[in-house]
Design an enzyme around this catalytic site. Structure first.
Site, PDB file in Angstrom:
ATOM      1  CG  HIS A 143      -0.158   1.561  10.430  1.00  0.00           C
ATOM      2  ND1 HIS A 143       0.031  -0.090  10.004  1.00  0.00           N
ATOM      3  CD2 HIS A 143      -1.036   1.906   9.578  1.00  0.00           C
ATOM      4  CE1 HIS A 143      -0.803  -0.224   9.406  1.00  0.00           C
ATOM      5  NE2 HIS A 143      -1.783   0.667   9.034  1.00  0.00           N
ATOM      6  CG  ASN A 203       3.274   2.254   6.686  1.00  0.00           C
ATOM      7  OD1 ASN A 203       2.745   1.240   7.292  1.00  0.00           O
ATOM      8  ND2 ASN A 203       2.916   1.723   5.057  1.00  0.00           N
ATOM      9  N   GLY A 204       0.075   3.714   5.544  1.00  0.00           N
ATOM     10  CA  GLY A 204      -0.422   3.152   6.352  1.00  0.00           C
ATOM     11  C   GLY A 204      -2.195   3.694   5.281  1.00  0.00           C
ATOM     12  N   PRO A 263       7.018  -3.805   4.820  1.00  0.00           N
ATOM     13  CG  PRO A 263       7.411  -4.189   7.130  1.00  0.00           C
ATOM     14  CD  PRO A 263       7.445  -3.410   5.920  1.00  0.00           C
ATOM     15  CG  LEU A 311       3.502 -13.207   7.539  1.00  0.00           C
ATOM     16  CD1 LEU A 311       5.468 -13.385   7.814  1.00  0.00           C
ATOM     17  CD2 LEU A 311       3.232 -13.444   8.992  1.00  0.00           C
ATOM     18  CB  CYS A 341       2.535  -7.530  13.705  1.00  0.00           C
ATOM     19  SG  CYS A 341       1.513  -9.083  13.300  1.00  0.00           S
ATOM     20  N   GLY A 354       2.392   0.032   0.797  1.00  0.00           N
ATOM     21  CA  GLY A 354       2.084  -1.705   0.697  1.00  0.00           C
ATOM     22  C   GLY A 354       1.479  -2.578   0.246  1.00  0.00           C
TER      23      GLY A 354
END
Length: 325
Positions: free
Chosen positions: A167, A207-208, A13, A15, A96, A229
């Site tokens: 993450h 993730n990351g 996701p 933004l 976030c 991402g």
């Protein structure tokens, strides 16, 4: 790795980036990737324009909606609405780090309140029949490292959640900007691997900082899934390798084929009132590393926003590439 394979490869996701136009293009590149929406707050859904926030093309499936919020009743209502819209999954944002998100009491600051998160996830799970998942960091600020992470994960697992997207960086809520929080806190993949070892019954997605299919394959020997991402956004043709390299399927289309396949979609969307540059802004990285990439980007950047610009602008941008080949 385990019995889990629903989240073997996911797009993150993002933004302002992973909107429905972006996801439509990503789906052309990979049939098997699980796609995630931008984070949408509960307030935006309950009091804003649901059509704008929730509309998506059926071709995007499986697609998950990421929610931002902490009030169990509001989260449950938004989950119900999302299920009615046809989403395949609801994901709660606990990662976030922005100030605006903290002041709204959602995002990474919720890692300090595992019971609040568990209450929200429980309410969502009771409201819908689709999976409810959570995305979080390995920690925040001075939260003790691995014990703090396991306390958070156990609280959500006890609430019935079995899929955790992690993450592999801490979020420093005091002193770092959201951009710095994506880059400065060191990556700690080993902590995420340890989580999978200690909780084999849970589906752990990492993730990351993952930038290639080769890196995805390395992570998949330790965890159940990977999430990309910025790499997927900035060099989208990476996704063309996903089905063949990670799922035993066929290689996805090349960049020229993606442009050609986007043209009917653009025509249809423009008939509904969409502007060309709202779609083509996600396509600027398609030819990254290939001859003509700069000319393609420049032509789209200079022309797609002009009044009356239509699919022919994308065709002309493509001609910049084919002439350079």
């Amino acid at each position: 790795m385990s019995e889990f394979n629903t989240h073997r490869f996911c797009t993150a996701p993002l933004l302002d980036w992973s909107d429905r136009h972006c996801r439509y293009m990503w789906r052309l590149l990979s049939k098997h990737a699980r796609l995630y929406s931008e984070m949408v707050t509960t307030g935006a859904i309950l009091h804003g324009d649901q059509q704008r926030h929730l509309q998506f093309d059926a071709a995007e499936q499986p697609v998950a909606l990421q929610l931002g919020g902490s009030d169990p009743q509001e989260l449950a209502e938004c989950a119900r609405i999302a299920e009615e819209w046809g989403y395949s999954e609801i994901n709660l944002n606990c990662g976030c780090p922005s100030d605006r998100v903290q002041s709204g009491r959602f995002g990474a600051c919720l890692m300090a309140e595992p019971d609040v998160v568990a209450a929200g996830l429980t309410a969502m799970r009771e409201a819908v029949s689709i999976p409810v998942t959570v995305k979080h960091r390995i920690g925040i600020d001075d939260m003790e490292d691995y014990p703090g992470l396991t306390r958070f994960v156990e609280a959500q697992a006890n609430a019935g959640v079995d899929t955790f997207i992690v993450h592999a960086r801490k979020a420093w809520l005091k002193g770092l900007s959201p951009k710095e929080n994506r880059e400065i806190p060191p990556l700690n993949y080993d902590m995420v691997y340890q989580l999978k070892k200690d909780y084999p019954q849970l589906q752990i997605v990492i993730n990351g900082g993952i930038n290639s299919i080769e890196e995805c394959q390395q992570h998949l020997s330790h965890v159940d899934g990977v999430m990309l991402g910025r790499a997927a956004y900035q060099t989208p043709t990476i996704l063309a390798q996903v089905d063949s390299q990670l799922f035993g399927g066929e290689t996805g289309p090349d960049a020229i084929q993606v442009v050609e396949q986007m043209l009917p979609y653009i025509e249809q969307e423009m008939q509904r009132g969409q502007r060309l540059n709202h779609i083509t802004r996600h396509m600027l990285g398609l030819f990254q590393g290939l001859p003509g990439a700069r000319r393609f980007r420049r032509y789209l950047s200079e022309n797609a926003h002009k009044p009356g610009a239509g699919p022919e602008v994308l065709e002309q941008a493509l001609a910049q590439v084919t002439q350079a080949a």
